[in-house]
Design a protein around this motif. Structure first.
Motif, PDB file in Angstrom:
ATOM      1  N   TYR A 263       0.830  -1.210   0.000  1.00 19.12           N
ATOM      2  CA  TYR A 263       0.000   0.000   0.000  1.00 19.12           C
ATOM      3  C   TYR A 263       0.861   1.255   0.000  1.00 19.12           C
ATOM      4  N   ASN A 266       2.023   1.624  -3.457  1.00 18.31           N
ATOM      5  CA  ASN A 266       0.940   1.702  -4.446  1.00 18.31           C
ATOM      6  C   ASN A 266       0.221   3.052  -4.410  1.00 18.31           C
ATOM      7  N   ASP A 267       0.135   3.662  -3.233  1.00 21.87           N
ATOM      8  CA  ASP A 267      -0.607   4.912  -3.115  1.00 21.87           C
ATOM      9  C   ASP A 267      -0.042   5.994  -4.045  1.00 21.87           C
ATOM     10  N   SER A 270      -0.251   4.774  -7.871  1.00 23.97           N
ATOM     11  CA  SER A 270      -1.579   4.842  -8.490  1.00 23.97           C
ATOM     12  C   SER A 270      -2.000   6.278  -8.772  1.00 23.97           C
ATOM     13  N   LYS A 271      -1.649   7.203  -7.882  1.00 24.90           N
ATOM     14  CA  LYS A 271      -2.067   8.596  -8.043  1.00 24.90           C
ATOM     15  C   LYS A 271      -1.193   9.345  -9.048  1.00 24.90           C
ATOM     16  N   ASP A 276      -1.779   0.772 -10.573  1.00 25.04           N
ATOM     17  CA  ASP A 276      -2.504   0.318  -9.384  1.00 25.04           C
ATOM     18  C   ASP A 276      -2.360  -1.192  -9.239  1.00 25.04           C
ATOM     19  N   SER A 279      -5.799  -3.002  -8.170  1.00 27.21           N
ATOM     20  CA  SER A 279      -7.015  -2.653  -8.925  1.00 27.21           C
ATOM     21  C   SER A 279      -8.028  -3.790  -8.964  1.00 27.21           C
ATOM     22  N   ALA A 282     -10.724  -3.712  -6.204  1.00 26.26           N
ATOM     23  CA  ALA A 282     -11.586  -2.528  -6.088  1.00 26.26           C
ATOM     24  C   ALA A 282     -13.062  -2.908  -6.103  1.00 26.26           C
ATOM     25  N   GLU A 287     -11.484   1.924  -3.263  1.00 31.39           N
ATOM     26  CA  GLU A 287     -10.319   1.564  -4.055  1.00 31.39           C
ATOM     27  C   GLU A 287      -9.741   0.239  -3.578  1.00 31.39           C
ATOM     28  N   GLY A 288      -9.116  -0.481  -4.501  1.00 31.42           N
ATOM     29  CA  GLY A 288      -8.555  -1.784  -4.177  1.00 31.42           C
ATOM     30  C   GLY A 288      -7.512  -1.745  -3.084  1.00 31.42           C
ATOM     31  N   GLN A 289      -6.688  -0.664  -3.047  1.00 28.83           N
ATOM     32  CA  GLN A 289      -5.636  -0.599  -2.040  1.00 28.83           C
ATOM     33  C   GLN A 289      -6.212  -0.484  -0.624  1.00 28.83           C
ATOM     34  N   TYR A 290      -7.375   0.155  -0.493  1.00 30.51           N
ATOM     35  CA  TYR A 290      -7.990   0.276   0.826  1.00 30.51           C
ATOM     36  C   TYR A 290      -8.665  -1.021   1.250  1.00 30.51           C
TER      37      TYR A 290
END
Length: 705
Positions: A263, A266-267, A270-271, A276, A279, A282, A287-290
């Protein structure tokens, strides 16, 4: 035969071994570099591509994502670095290796390219991993035979920490904002290198202290926590039942660690890069990371609960108390670390930082005293160290003299520049347009006056015959001499377009070339000097960040005496005070920014008061946390629990940058005041909850105070 420790205590400076002051200056230059870079990063990344001091024009959200991952990793790599120092390199070589890696990191960032930025941040994270856990370990080894002097040693050492942070943010920030970003990043690297050299050249002063890996891993504990009464200390005898890590425990640790680090990377990926890794996880609402983070959190909670349940009652209760403290630590750092992200943006774009006339003179005098007096004191310490150790470590002392000569030179240049900065009113042309409501009607202010927006006419703009052109007057402040009627070129200095700076010949060429390369309007505005005003100073964005270090130095002794008095609050009360006082600081910002119109600046007084209350909150909570790690957990688990504690701080830092990165979005959707209310309500509620848990925590701690 004298030991290295006894020899070290022969040459004393202010009652302590000279070696302590070598460490003092090493840490001072490292903190100078770290905080000097830290205060610039988000400002640089989010500054407009075209302007007085162009940045990269990232969104605050993207800048926060990158900075948050960087800040998070800074608290994770020292766990690995400490093990390497213990087992392989020894403490002193770990300091040198870490310092050299960080120097390369600062140099890399000075090139201001995307590749060099990422490489630089990676090197800083790795270097900090080596450096951070070793300095206090060397002090611990130095004072083994003189434990009664340890508190004083740490007081001196942490003065070096705050002095470095103070001057780093002030000088790197000033150079970066007034001259150019590369100067600020580069200066951080210069002092990091010089600090490394002076430490390396002073190696003979320490003998074998910190030179060889220890056979047993010794975790350095904070001040005064080993001198507790025997009934309040936690020892291995309290832990009657062995609790080794099971295979399942190790698997769960591995899974949660991999997802957590995934994470962290990835944060920003992805931004910023559109990559991502999560993904596939998701959902429509998340979002998939969360989703992955929540899964990792569930695993981690199961791991903690299952391990704690295997301990005997007293140890189990104390571990639960420790986890409660760690949990609320996240909320504190979530708010406090806004100083590195959202408060930088707020100071730049929303705070009135211009002072003129008597106010400017008063600021220059105060800033001079604020800068020169601490520098004189530290220079005096260098003088004493020189007298005591020149015959033993001459080149180390010479290196320190070079450092201070450079410091005094930059300080003198900065103060002279501010004292000789003059304000001028300049007239330029702008296109006037009505500000419209959603229904197409013209917007009015609270007094019913029609609102207009004004777009400055740059030298590259084409004005249509239908455009309404008006004359506007703005103020520029530069250490340059003009007279009424002089033609000058100006350009915007902030992202709001509400402040302007004068373009000298060099900046003018760069502004035109930069815009040409970008395929943009260069933003250069032709103006005429219409009035010569009085002395004026524009306070740098980074100046406000030094207030934290200043307030720590000013109030630390008061809090130290309070904790030693009969009125010393319980641990839960200190936590509650820290969180609530922090909330008050953000409450003042919410009040100060309430109802302000677009383009209107907030008084700097609100930000100064906010930093005051944030620091008071830090002094209540921050020193307490680490000491309770050793008090509440069995001795053989201290290293693991220190790791968990730093993990909580790492999470708080990451969340701070992620939430702080929403300042633009929340302000646009609601208001600036609403954004600050978040950091008023969250820590306030957390503080009340800790206070309510005080009786429960006392029972869980079983006599630990």
């Amino acid at each position: 035969m004298n030991t290295d420790i006894q020899n070290l205590f022969k040459d004393k400076v202010l009652g302590h071994p000279a070696g302590l002051f070598v460490l003092f200056f090493t840490e001072m230059w490292e903190r100078f570099s770290f905080y000097g870079m830290r205060v610039l990063l988000v400002n640089f990344l989010t500054m407009a591509l075209v302007g007085y001091n162009p940045g990269w024009e990232w969104s605050v959200e993207n800048a926060g994502a990158l900075f948050g991952t960087y800040a998070m990793l800074l608290y994770i790599t020292p766990i690995i670095g400490g093990i390497i120092a213990d087992k392989i390199t020894g403490y002193r070589w770990a300091v040198i290796v870490g310092s050299l890696i960080m120097t390369l990191g600062h140099v890399s960032m000075a090139f201001e390219t995307q590749a060099s930025l990422y490489i630089g941040l990676a090197l800083l994270v790795i270097g900090t991993g080596f450096f951070k856990p070793t300095m206090t370990s060397i002090i611990s080894e130095m004072y083994k035979e003189n434990p009664e002097k340890k508190d004083g040693a740490y007081t001196i050492y942490y003065m070096g920490v705050n002095a470095g942070a103070f001057f780093g943010m002030m000088l790197c920030g000033y150079l970066a904002e007034k001259i150019g970003w590369a100067w600020g990043f580069g200066l951080a690297g210069v002092f990091m290198l010089l600090g490394t050299i002076q430490f390396w050249l002073a190696g003979s002063l320490f003998g074998s202290i910190g030179a060889k890996p220890t056979k047993v891993h010794e975790v350095e504990l904070p001040q005064n926590i080993n001198e507790e009464h025997s009934e309040a200390r936690v020892s291995d005898s309290d832990d009657e039942k062995p609790n080794p890590l099971t295979t399942l425990d190790k698997i769960l640790i591995a899974i949660s660690s991999i997802i957590g680090l995934g994470y962290a990377f990835n944060d920003p990926l992805s931004k910023i890069g559109g990559i991502d890794m999560f993904s596939a996880l998701a959902t429509e609402s998340m979002e998939g990371q969360y989703v992955a983070v929540l899964f990792a959190l569930a695993i981690f909670l199961y791991l903690i609960i299952s391990r704690i349940s295997r301990y005997t009652k007293i140890v189990r209760d104390r571990m639960i108390a420790f986890i409660i403290f760690a949990f609320f630590t996240v909320f504190f750092w979530l708010s406090f670390e806004q100083g590195a992200s959202s408060l930088v943006i707020f100071a730049r774009d929303n705070v009135d930082r211009l002072l003129s006339g008597n106010s400017a003179i008063a600021f220059n005098v105060i800033n001079t005293l604020l800068t020169v007096i601490p520098l004189l004191i530290i220079t005096y310490v260098l003088y004493i160290l020189w007298k005591k150790t020149y015959s033993k470590i001459p080149m180390s002392n010479v290196t320190l003299v070079v450092c201070f000569a450079l410091m005094w030179g930059i300080v003198g240049w900065m103060l002279n520049r501010d004292f000789n900065t003059v304000a001028y009113d300049v007239t330029y042309q702008a296109i006037e347009s009505p500000v419209l409501n959603e229904d197409g009607s013209q917007k009015k202010d609270e007094k019913g006056i029609l609102q207009f927006s004004y777009k400055p006419i740059s030298e590259a703009m084409t004005v249509a015959s239908t455009d309404k052109v008006v004359n506007k007057v703005t103020s520029v402040a530069e250490p340059a001499e003009f007279k009424v009627g002089d033609k000058v070129q100006i350009i915007t200095k902030d992202n709001e377009g509400s402040a302007f700076g004068y373009l000298d010949a060099e900046r003018l060429v760069y502004a035109r070339d930069n815009a040409k390369n970008l395929g943009r309007d260069n933003g250069v505005i032709n103006a005429t000097v219409s009035k010569v005003k009085e002395n004026e100073v524009e306070i740098t964005v980074s100046w406000f960040s030094i207030l934290n270090s200043f307030f720590i130095i000013a109030f630390a002794s008061f809090f130290s005496k309070w904790w030693e008095s009969k009125y010393n609050p319980s641990a839960a009360s200190k936590y509650a005070l820290g969180l609530i006082i922090m909330a008050v600081g953000f409450g003042l910002l919410a009040f100060g920014s309430y109802g302000i119109q677009e383009g209107v600046k907030v008084s700097m007084l609100w930000l100064i008061l906010a930093y005051l209350f944030h620091t008071l909150g830090e002094l209540c909570l921050s020193p307490v946390g680490l000491s309770y790690v050793s008090k509440l957990v069995p001795a053989r688990m201290i290293a693991l629990m220190f790791g968990m504690w730093y993990l909580a701080i790492a999470i708080g830092n990451k969340l701070a940058a992620v939430v702080g990165g929403q300042i633009e979005n929340i302000t646009k959707e609601y208001s600036l005041s609403t954004f600050f209310l978040i950091f008023t309500i969250v820590p306030f509620v957390a503080g009340i909850l800790v206070w309510a848990l005080n009786p429960v925590l006392k029972k869980l701690m079983h006599g630990v105070r």
